[in-house]
Design an enzyme around this catalytic site. Sequence first.
Site, PDB file in Angstrom:
ATOM      1  N   LYS A 282       0.840  -1.193   0.000  1.00  0.00           N
ATOM      2  CA  LYS A 282       0.000   0.000   0.000  1.00  0.00           C
ATOM      3  C   LYS A 282       0.879   1.249   0.000  1.00  0.00           C
ATOM      4  O   LYS A 282       1.860   1.323   0.721  1.00  0.00           O
ATOM      5  CB  LYS A 282      -0.908   0.026   1.227  1.00  0.00           C
ATOM      6  CG  LYS A 282      -2.165  -0.816   1.098  1.00  0.00           C
ATOM      7  CD  LYS A 282      -3.102  -0.572   2.268  1.00  0.00           C
ATOM      8  CE  LYS A 282      -4.412  -1.317   2.105  1.00  0.00           C
ATOM      9  NZ  LYS A 282      -5.341  -1.047   3.228  1.00  0.00           N
ATOM     10  N   GLU A 368     -19.956  -7.243   8.096  1.00  0.00           N
ATOM     11  CA  GLU A 368     -20.990  -6.582   8.887  1.00  0.00           C
ATOM     12  C   GLU A 368     -22.027  -7.553   9.436  1.00  0.00           C
ATOM     13  O   GLU A 368     -22.509  -7.384  10.570  1.00  0.00           O
ATOM     14  CB  GLU A 368     -21.685  -5.509   8.033  1.00  0.00           C
ATOM     15  CG  GLU A 368     -20.809  -4.314   7.694  1.00  0.00           C
ATOM     16  CD  GLU A 368     -19.919  -4.527   6.486  1.00  0.00           C
ATOM     17  OE1 GLU A 368     -19.156  -3.602   6.140  1.00  0.00           O
ATOM     18  OE2 GLU A 368     -19.977  -5.632   5.882  1.00  0.00           O
ATOM     19  N   ARG A 396     -25.864  -4.050   4.882  1.00  0.00           N
ATOM     20  CA  ARG A 396     -25.523  -5.447   4.607  1.00  0.00           C
ATOM     21  C   ARG A 396     -26.016  -6.390   5.705  1.00  0.00           C
ATOM     22  O   ARG A 396     -26.153  -7.585   5.473  1.00  0.00           O
ATOM     23  CB  ARG A 396     -24.012  -5.590   4.465  1.00  0.00           C
ATOM     24  CG  ARG A 396     -23.468  -4.989   3.193  1.00  0.00           C
ATOM     25  CD  ARG A 396     -22.064  -5.478   2.925  1.00  0.00           C
ATOM     26  NE  ARG A 396     -21.788  -5.430   1.506  1.00  0.00           N
ATOM     27  CZ  ARG A 396     -20.769  -6.041   0.917  1.00  0.00           C
ATOM     28  NH1 ARG A 396     -19.941  -6.760   1.652  1.00  0.00           N
ATOM     29  NH2 ARG A 396     -20.569  -5.963  -0.375  1.00  0.00           N
TER      30      ARG A 396
END
Length: 625
Positions: A282, A368, A396
């Site tokens: 990253k 979630e 979700r």
Amino acid sequence: MNILEQIHSPAELKYLSETQLEIVATQIRELIIKTVAQNGGHLAPCLGTVELTLALHKVFSCPRDKFVWDVGHQAYAHKILTGRLEKFSTLRQKDGITGFPNRFESEYDAFGVGHASTSISAALGMAVARDLDNEDYNVIAIIGDGALTGGEAFEGLNNAGMSKRKLIVILNDNEMSISQNVGALSEYLSLIRIDEKYKRAKKDIQRILGNIPKIGGSVLKTANYVKDGVKNAIVPGGIFEALGFNYIGALNGHSLTDLINVFEKVKANIDGPVLIHVQTKKGHGYLPAENNPSKFHGIGKFDVLTGLPIASNSIVPTYTAVFSRALIDLAAKNKNITAITAAMPSGTGLQKFADVYPKRFFDVGIAEEHAVTFAGGQACIGKRPFVALYSTFAQRAYDQVIHDICLQKLPVVFCLDRAGLVGEDGPTHHGVFDIAYMRQIPNMVVMAPKDENELRQMVFSAVEYNCPCSIRYPRGNACGVPIKEDTEILPLGKGEILQDNENATVAIIAVGSMVKEAIIASEKLSLENINCSVINARFIKPLDEELILNIAKKVKYVVTIEEGILAGGFGSAILELLNQNKIYKPIIRMGIPDEFIEQGTRNELLKECKLTSEDIIQTIKDFEE
């Protein structure tokens, strides 16, 4: 020479040498860093996928070949290479290009995505459609290691492996280190396994062993056991092989040579499902982002030279910060308080809670549904879990909220950050549906604070109600009112009258972020001899029926205001209440219309949805005429 400016379609990359591609990679990084510094956006993930994106477009032929990005914030380089270079400066701006893949924006964006874990399912669907049409093109899902923590990703992997269809999944492993890279041996085995000679030899051995009379079948079965045991011991992909994928990796995700070589061999030689494990870093190529990838995951405007954010002049805390402080203070008084989030500890403000109470903090990854049921399990044993999610991502877990929490009346508190219009992240991230989907569930209490002080009181009050609760609050800075350290438990289901005018012709009933706009509008209207009463509802469910009915009876008409979808929202609840009590008078509902709202600053979008104080004034004046 700026080679990037000469590229008008990804097909042109096929004619560039790897040396030229390296130059293009540098130029893409420079453009992404410059643009995100000016506009804000997702930086670290995009910088990590530049070489991967170039290699994909070098080998495959998009848009005929389908690229499905997951999460979509990896795709800035893809946007730049697919005809959106000149518009890239408008990234995340109103009427500009979006920060995520968008099917309406470009034919190169095969599937729209703003959340995570969807790519494999979508890609498999495309592969099935391709096969039904007797077509022959590649479908490639590019999924981040974080997105792989979501349950839907494993559902997709399981189904795709079982289907045996031609499908390429690229695992962009940039942080989790899902499996240990065994170095040169791993890369050597990967290249051998996709070589046509290896595949042919493997089939020949199976055929020869299988034809040995009497003992051939047993020898082949034993050989397979030994092969799988050795392979799983030295190749870091046993779980994917078990699911039916050919596993290749781990590859250096910043080596164009390695990526192009493997992609070309996969394209030529493999017919079934294959997973290519690519390791990237990253923030690659920009030291501040490499050193602090979490900070640069999603960032506002910053100084390119230092990497430091451009400071806001406001000294007013954000709602997120106020929630964080309140929960830490509550946990100091109540040892049963726990905090749960789904891969968003910084975004939801729970990282500070984790620093103070590490044993009571739980980050479950991008999952979630699991987060909600996990909270329910804690609540069954006497804990008082607070589940902090962005409003849009909480959608979700709707089934789990109903069945696993509300049906059992478990005292879980849902703290829905980024409720309402969130700005530049656009329609995938606007949290405009939670009022409608939470208020319809039995046993659920739904609250929205008018300011930061009320948010603090709601955090403390939710524990006392001993039932499922939802607290929604917007993104960004609060109102700047003093915060009372002494907690006040709000009476359940009771609103407050902020302006009571005996001569009022209109009652403005507002909730959450819209209360401030309602007060401003009322004060300005009074200067034009239009008298209003203003109510802060506080509770969307249960409503303060006595207060609302008494006010409604006195006025000629009622205006409701909410930063949420109108269909089934707060205004609908008021309309239902008045209808049930046979109060028939005009009700003007102001809120988000029945459409997806595009990106822009929050103020631009509030104006677009006619939710500013000036819009309230104009709406009331138009009705008065």
